[in-house]
Design a protein around this motif. Structure first.
Motif, mmCIF file in Angstrom:
data_model
loop_
_atom_site.group_PDB
_atom_site.id
_atom_site.type_symbol
_atom_site.label_atom_id
_atom_site.label_comp_id
_atom_site.label_asym_id
_atom_site.label_seq_id
_atom_site.Cartn_x
_atom_site.Cartn_y
_atom_site.Cartn_z
ATOM 1 N N LEU A 99 -20.143 4.516 -4.487
ATOM 2 C CA LEU A 99 -19.701 5.020 -3.817
ATOM 3 C C LEU A 99 -19.831 3.463 -2.834
ATOM 4 C CD1 LEU A 99 -22.818 7.327 -2.279
ATOM 5 C CD2 LEU A 99 -20.201 7.246 -2.663
ATOM 6 N N ILE A 100 -20.101 2.472 -2.688
ATOM 7 C CA ILE A 100 -20.072 0.945 -2.040
ATOM 8 C C ILE A 100 -18.993 0.511 -2.371
ATOM 9 C CG2 ILE A 100 -20.494 -1.399 -1.968
ATOM 10 C CD1 ILE A 100 -23.836 -0.309 -2.207
ATOM 11 N N LEU A 101 -18.617 0.675 -3.531
ATOM 12 C CA LEU A 101 -17.248 0.628 -4.019
ATOM 13 C C LEU A 101 -15.679 0.779 -4.003
ATOM 14 C CD1 LEU A 101 -15.737 -2.195 -6.200
ATOM 15 C CD2 LEU A 101 -16.045 -0.108 -7.980
ATOM 16 N N ALA A 102 -15.787 2.462 -4.216
ATOM 17 C CA ALA A 102 -15.351 3.241 -3.896
ATOM 18 C C ALA A 102 -14.798 2.836 -1.885
ATOM 19 C CB ALA A 102 -15.403 5.006 -3.414
ATOM 20 N N PHE A 103 -15.733 2.474 -1.312
ATOM 21 C CA PHE A 103 -15.576 2.581 0.514
ATOM 22 C C PHE A 103 -15.563 0.932 0.887
ATOM 23 C CE2 PHE A 103 -17.299 1.333 4.546
ATOM 24 C CZ PHE A 103 -16.939 1.994 4.999
ATOM 25 N N ILE A 104 -15.288 -0.144 -0.007
ATOM 26 C CA ILE A 104 -14.653 -1.347 -0.327
ATOM 27 C C ILE A 104 -13.593 -0.650 -0.014
ATOM 28 C CG2 ILE A 104 -14.701 -3.321 -1.432
ATOM 29 C CD1 ILE A 104 -17.720 -3.123 -1.158
ATOM 30 N N ILE A 105 -12.968 -0.366 -1.308
ATOM 31 C CA ILE A 105 -11.771 0.015 -1.986
ATOM 32 C C ILE A 105 -11.356 1.036 -1.175
ATOM 33 C CG2 ILE A 105 -10.416 1.490 -3.885
ATOM 34 C CD1 ILE A 105 -11.779 -0.239 -5.699
ATOM 35 N N PHE A 106 -11.552 2.265 0.030
ATOM 36 C CA PHE A 106 -11.081 2.346 0.578
ATOM 37 C C PHE A 106 -10.642 1.823 2.576
ATOM 38 C CE2 PHE A 106 -11.866 4.318 5.305
ATOM 39 C CZ PHE A 106 -10.913 5.113 4.796
ATOM 40 N N LEU A 107 -11.189 0.827 2.575
ATOM 41 C CA LEU A 107 -10.804 0.022 3.055
ATOM 42 C C LEU A 107 -10.194 -0.842 3.470
ATOM 43 C CD1 LEU A 107 -14.694 -0.731 4.645
ATOM 44 C CD2 LEU A 107 -12.820 0.325 5.814
ATOM 45 N N LEU A 108 -9.783 -1.489 1.950
ATOM 46 C CA LEU A 108 -9.364 -2.496 1.889
ATOM 47 C C LEU A 108 -7.582 -1.954 1.681
ATOM 48 C CD1 LEU A 108 -10.542 -3.995 -1.440
ATOM 49 C CD2 LEU A 108 -9.605 -5.687 0.695
ATOM 50 N N VAL A 109 -6.938 0.267 0.803
ATOM 51 C CA VAL A 109 -6.198 0.597 1.026
ATOM 52 C C VAL A 109 -6.122 0.457 2.458
ATOM 53 C CG1 VAL A 109 -5.205 2.728 0.752
ATOM 54 C CG2 VAL A 109 -6.813 1.019 -1.499
ATOM 55 N N LYS A 110 -7.105 1.109 3.254
ATOM 56 C CA LYS A 110 -6.653 1.695 4.450
ATOM 57 C C LYS A 110 -5.601 0.242 5.002
ATOM 58 C CE LYS A 110 -8.676 2.780 9.036
ATOM 59 N NZ LYS A 110 -9.721 3.587 8.777
ATOM 60 N N ALA A 111 -6.075 -1.223 4.709
ATOM 61 C CA ALA A 111 -6.222 -2.057 5.909
ATOM 62 C C ALA A 111 -4.485 -3.260 5.232
ATOM 63 C CB ALA A 111 -6.640 -3.863 5.217
ATOM 64 N N VAL A 112 -4.426 -2.820 3.859
ATOM 65 C CA VAL A 112 -3.089 -2.856 2.967
ATOM 66 C C VAL A 112 -1.823 -1.901 3.943
ATOM 67 C CG1 VAL A 112 -1.758 -2.592 0.895
ATOM 68 C CG2 VAL A 112 -3.702 -3.778 1.081
ATOM 69 N N ASN A 113 -2.057 -0.522 3.740
ATOM 70 C CA ASN A 113 -1.452 0.747 4.023
ATOM 71 C C ASN A 113 -0.541 0.242 5.780
ATOM 72 O OD1 ASN A 113 -0.820 1.626 2.469
ATOM 73 N ND2 ASN A 113 -2.510 3.301 2.642
ATOM 74 N N ARG A 114 -1.862 -0.879 6.378
ATOM 75 C CA ARG A 114 -1.482 -0.926 8.365
ATOM 76 C C ARG A 114 -0.309 -2.403 8.115
ATOM 77 N NH1 ARG A 114 -6.594 -2.763 10.975
ATOM 78 N NH2 ARG A 114 -8.306 -0.368 9.214
ATOM 79 N N LEU A 115 -0.627 -3.245 7.001
ATOM 80 C CA LEU A 115 0.150 -3.841 6.750
ATOM 81 C C LEU A 115 1.556 -4.158 6.171
ATOM 82 C CD1 LEU A 115 -1.735 -6.805 5.477
ATOM 83 C CD2 LEU A 115 -0.894 -6.477 7.893
ATOM 84 N N MET A 116 1.450 -2.421 5.615
ATOM 85 C CA MET A 116 3.231 -2.405 4.929
ATOM 86 C C MET A 116 3.819 -1.574 5.824
ATOM 87 S SD MET A 116 3.191 -3.166 1.696
ATOM 88 C CE MET A 116 4.233 -2.106 0.788
ATOM 89 N N PRO A 117 5.708 -1.896 5.777
ATOM 90 C CA PRO A 117 6.348 -1.477 7.064
ATOM 91 C C PRO A 117 6.292 -0.186 6.694
ATOM 92 C CG PRO A 117 7.669 -2.629 4.785
ATOM 93 C CD PRO A 117 6.135 -2.943 4.956
#
Length: 145
Positions: A99-117
């Motif tokens: 669960l911790i790993l999945a949540f951290i990956i979720f946060l990383l993907v969310k941050a990358v999606n914000r940075l992508m045009p």
């Protein structure tokens, strides 16, 4: 084309190198997550539930074998001796780790999606119809008349 040349071309593809880097970083990240779970989170959870080592909770199903030299209260000793046990505490530790790993990956993907045009801006522009399609539409409309 020789086998070595084909292998070199295969390895030089970007996808293979990206995958290799991802596997290496993933392995290191899993180690950090395991330490976070085992050393920081699960001791607190174990303390709240009345035990210091939560991963040591288990249910013994089988009898102790003859000549058992280990501690009958140790999940690791029972498991090493081949005694049938349900290690629900160990499972819970691994599940919290996931669960911790999945949540951290979720946060990383969310941050990358914000940075992508965003592609929405590009798709908002009307797409020009090719001239041959316009010509075919004119011919169709003429034939209908």
């Amino acid at each position: 084309m020789g086998l070595l040349t084909e292998f070199k071309n295969f390895i030089n593809r970007g996808n293979v190198m990206d995958l290799a880097v991802g596997v290496i970083i993933g392995g290191a990240f899993a180690t950090i997550t395991k330490s976070l779970t085992d050393d920081l989170i699960m001791p607190v959870v174990g303390f709240l539930f009345g035990g210091a080592d939560f991963s040591g909770y288990f249910l013994r199903l089988g009898a102790l074998p003859a000549g058992f030299k280990g501690n009958p209260e140790s999940y690791a000793d029972l498991k090493a001796a081949g005694v049938a046990t349900i290690g629900w505490g160990e499972f819970l530790t691994v599940f919290v780790n996931f669960l911790i790993l999945a949540f951290i990956i979720f946060l990383l993907v969310k941050a990358v999606n914000r940075l992508m045009p965003r592609e929405e801006a590009a798709s908002a522009e009307p797409i020009a119809t090719p001239e041959d399609v316009l010509l075919l539409r004119e011919i169709r409309d003429s034939l209908k008349k």
